[in-house]
Write a protein that holds these residues in place. Structure first.
Motif, PDB file in Angstrom:
ATOM      1  N   ILE A 248      40.841  48.148  44.297  1.00  0.00           N
ATOM      2  CA  ILE A 248      40.973  49.605  44.343  1.00  0.00           C
ATOM      3  C   ILE A 248      42.246  49.948  45.109  1.00  0.00           C
ATOM      4  O   ILE A 248      42.388  49.598  46.287  1.00  0.00           O
ATOM      5  CB  ILE A 248      39.730  50.245  44.994  1.00  0.00           C
ATOM      6  N   PHE A 249      43.175  50.603  44.417  1.00  0.00           N
ATOM      7  CA  PHE A 249      44.466  50.963  44.996  1.00  0.00           C
ATOM      8  C   PHE A 249      44.550  52.483  45.080  1.00  0.00           C
ATOM      9  O   PHE A 249      44.499  53.167  44.059  1.00  0.00           O
ATOM     10  CB  PHE A 249      45.607  50.409  44.125  1.00  0.00           C
ATOM     11  N   LYS A 250      44.649  52.985  46.297  1.00  0.00           N
ATOM     12  CA  LYS A 250      44.738  54.447  46.538  1.00  0.00           C
ATOM     13  C   LYS A 250      43.624  55.194  45.802  1.00  0.00           C
ATOM     14  O   LYS A 250      43.869  56.198  45.126  1.00  0.00           O
ATOM     15  CB  LYS A 250      46.115  54.982  46.155  1.00  0.00           C
ATOM     16  N   GLY A 251      42.417  54.673  45.897  1.00  0.00           N
ATOM     17  CA  GLY A 251      41.256  55.345  45.332  1.00  0.00           C
ATOM     18  C   GLY A 251      41.013  55.090  43.850  1.00  0.00           C
ATOM     19  O   GLY A 251      40.030  55.577  43.296  1.00  0.00           O
ATOM     20  N   ARG A 252      41.897  54.335  43.201  1.00  0.00           N
ATOM     21  CA  ARG A 252      41.772  54.085  41.770  1.00  0.00           C
ATOM     22  C   ARG A 252      41.482  52.612  41.499  1.00  0.00           C
ATOM     23  O   ARG A 252      42.119  51.732  42.079  1.00  0.00           O
ATOM     24  CB  ARG A 252      43.092  54.484  41.087  1.00  0.00           C
TER      25      ARG A 252
ATOM     26  N   ARG B 127      51.973  44.184  39.429  1.00  0.00           N
ATOM     27  CA  ARG B 127      51.687  45.212  40.434  1.00  0.00           C
ATOM     28  C   ARG B 127      52.263  46.559  39.994  1.00  0.00           C
ATOM     29  O   ARG B 127      51.598  47.587  40.097  1.00  0.00           O
ATOM     30  CB  ARG B 127      52.261  44.803  41.789  1.00  0.00           C
ATOM     31  N   GLN B 128      53.491  46.541  39.503  1.00  0.00           N
ATOM     32  CA  GLN B 128      54.121  47.785  39.051  1.00  0.00           C
ATOM     33  C   GLN B 128      53.323  48.409  37.902  1.00  0.00           C
ATOM     34  O   GLN B 128      53.110  49.619  37.858  1.00  0.00           O
ATOM     35  CB  GLN B 128      55.568  47.506  38.624  1.00  0.00           C
ATOM     36  N   TYR B 129      52.854  47.558  36.989  1.00  0.00           N
ATOM     37  CA  TYR B 129      52.042  48.029  35.866  1.00  0.00           C
ATOM     38  C   TYR B 129      50.744  48.670  36.365  1.00  0.00           C
ATOM     39  O   TYR B 129      50.368  49.759  35.938  1.00  0.00           O
ATOM     40  CB  TYR B 129      51.739  46.848  34.930  1.00  0.00           C
ATOM     41  N   LEU B 130      50.065  47.991  37.279  1.00  0.00           N
ATOM     42  CA  LEU B 130      48.759  48.472  37.747  1.00  0.00           C
ATOM     43  C   LEU B 130      48.880  49.702  38.640  1.00  0.00           C
ATOM     44  O   LEU B 130      48.069  50.628  38.532  1.00  0.00           O
ATOM     45  CB  LEU B 130      48.007  47.344  38.468  1.00  0.00           C
TER      46      LEU B 130
ATOM     47  N   GLU C   8      52.963  39.106  27.837  1.00  0.00           N
ATOM     48  CA  GLU C   8      53.167  38.182  28.948  1.00  0.00           C
ATOM     49  C   GLU C   8      53.208  38.972  30.247  1.00  0.00           C
ATOM     50  O   GLU C   8      53.662  40.113  30.287  1.00  0.00           O
ATOM     51  CB  GLU C   8      54.443  37.379  28.731  1.00  0.00           C
ATOM     52  N   VAL C   9      52.732  38.324  31.314  1.00  0.00           N
ATOM     53  CA  VAL C   9      52.591  38.989  32.614  1.00  0.00           C
ATOM     54  C   VAL C   9      53.903  39.613  33.078  1.00  0.00           C
ATOM     55  O   VAL C   9      53.918  40.722  33.617  1.00  0.00           O
ATOM     56  CB  VAL C   9      52.094  37.998  33.697  1.00  0.00           C
ATOM     57  N   GLY C  10      55.011  38.919  32.863  1.00  0.00           N
ATOM     58  CA  GLY C  10      56.291  39.394  33.390  1.00  0.00           C
ATOM     59  C   GLY C  10      57.089  40.262  32.448  1.00  0.00           C
ATOM     60  O   GLY C  10      58.233  40.619  32.743  1.00  0.00           O
ATOM     61  N   SER C  11      56.506  40.649  31.316  1.00  0.00           N
ATOM     62  CA  SER C  11      57.277  41.359  30.291  1.00  0.00           C
ATOM     63  C   SER C  11      57.314  42.870  30.499  1.00  0.00           C
ATOM     64  O   SER C  11      56.443  43.443  31.145  1.00  0.00           O
ATOM     65  CB  SER C  11      56.684  41.074  28.909  1.00  0.00           C
TER      66      SER C  11
ATOM     67  N   MET D 287      45.769  37.003  42.155  1.00  0.00           N
ATOM     68  CA  MET D 287      45.702  38.454  42.350  1.00  0.00           C
ATOM     69  C   MET D 287      46.053  38.829  43.790  1.00  0.00           C
ATOM     70  O   MET D 287      46.507  39.944  44.049  1.00  0.00           O
ATOM     71  CB  MET D 287      44.324  38.994  41.954  1.00  0.00           C
ATOM     72  N   LYS D 288      45.888  37.889  44.717  1.00  0.00           N
ATOM     73  CA  LYS D 288      46.305  38.116  46.106  1.00  0.00           C
ATOM     74  C   LYS D 288      47.826  38.198  46.186  1.00  0.00           C
ATOM     75  O   LYS D 288      48.378  38.904  47.035  1.00  0.00           O
ATOM     76  CB  LYS D 288      45.757  36.972  46.971  1.00  0.00           C
ATOM     77  N   LYS D 289      48.516  37.486  45.294  1.00  0.00           N
ATOM     78  CA  LYS D 289      49.985  37.604  45.211  1.00  0.00           C
ATOM     79  C   LYS D 289      50.372  39.011  44.756  1.00  0.00           C
ATOM     80  O   LYS D 289      51.389  39.552  45.163  1.00  0.00           O
ATOM     81  CB  LYS D 289      50.545  36.616  44.169  1.00  0.00           C
ATOM     82  N   VAL D 290      49.573  39.560  43.850  1.00  0.00           N
ATOM     83  CA  VAL D 290      49.861  40.882  43.289  1.00  0.00           C
ATOM     84  C   VAL D 290      49.545  41.977  44.304  1.00  0.00           C
ATOM     85  O   VAL D 290      50.321  42.911  44.493  1.00  0.00           O
ATOM     86  CB  VAL D 290      49.045  41.104  41.987  1.00  0.00           C
ATOM     87  N   PHE D 291      48.408  41.857  44.953  1.00  0.00           N
ATOM     88  CA  PHE D 291      47.968  42.849  45.954  1.00  0.00           C
ATOM     89  C   PHE D 291      47.545  42.127  47.231  1.00  0.00           C
ATOM     90  O   PHE D 291      46.355  41.950  47.491  1.00  0.00           O
ATOM     91  CB  PHE D 291      46.784  43.669  45.423  1.00  0.00           C
TER      92      PHE D 291
END
Length: 194
Positions: free
Chosen positions: A144-148, A73-76, A42-45, A98-102
């Protein structure tokens, strides 16, 4: 490898045979050592952090709570990888979630010469077309977050349909299925080594 379970009423459980087949293909062809059965998270687990590669699919509505968006976000940002595969109709729902996430990131289309298309298997034209819906070209988008690349989103392609047991979709040839599995293996290889 795990499939993402989300709220909102969308069919997160679609493509039932897809991940086990991709797992088997990756273990045989790129020497991964995944457990042969898919897991469901689950997304929040907290369990999400146990999986380096998470697959998400569906046709319908997706809703992430604030807590789920923070967790994803923390996972990714912590090293996880999410493959979102639009099974047809997911686009208008997944983009705002996904805009909520990033909030600071936008999906960018990856060019055909991107390393994701040039792992063990070569796709000089970029993302292959697997399943036809609206006569649109297949597109592979990334966050792409910080080049990844933390999230890869396949649109108008339907890779998961190609990973399903042969014969699930009568119009899909063995050649198309092999192409889908090769692209999936590329994704996994890229996600685990980038």
């Amino acid at each position: 490898m795990a499939k993402l379970k989300y709220s909102g009423g969308g069919d997160w459980y679609a493509d039932r045979t897809a991940l086990p087949n991709l797992i088997s293909y990756c273990n045989a062809n790129i020497k991964t050592n995944f457990y042969p059965e898919e897991s469901i998270v689950e997304v929040g687990s907290k369990e999400i952090f146990n999986y380096p590669f998470i697959y998400m699919t569906g046709h319908g509505n997706v809703v992430f709570s604030d807590q789920e968006a923070r967790n994803l976000r923390q996972y990714l940002t912590g090293g996880g990888f999410l493959h979102i595969d639009d099974n047809y109709g997911l686009d208008k729902f997944i983009r705002p979630q996904m805009k909520k996430v990033f909030p600071e990131l936008n999906f960018v289309e990856l060019p055909a010469n991107h390393p994701i298309y040039n792992q063990k298997f070569k796709f000089p034209a970029g993302l292959p077309k697997i399943h036809e819906h609206d006569n649109k070209r297949p597109q592979g988008f990334a966050l792409i977050f910080k080049g990844r690349v933390v999230c890869y989103y396949t649109y108008e392609c339907d890779l998961g349909n190609g990973w399903e047991d042969f014969g699930t979709y009568p119009e899909d040839s063995q050649e198309t299925r092999t192409k889908a599995l090769k692209m999936g293996a590329n994704l996994v290889q890229y996600a685990l080594t980038q």
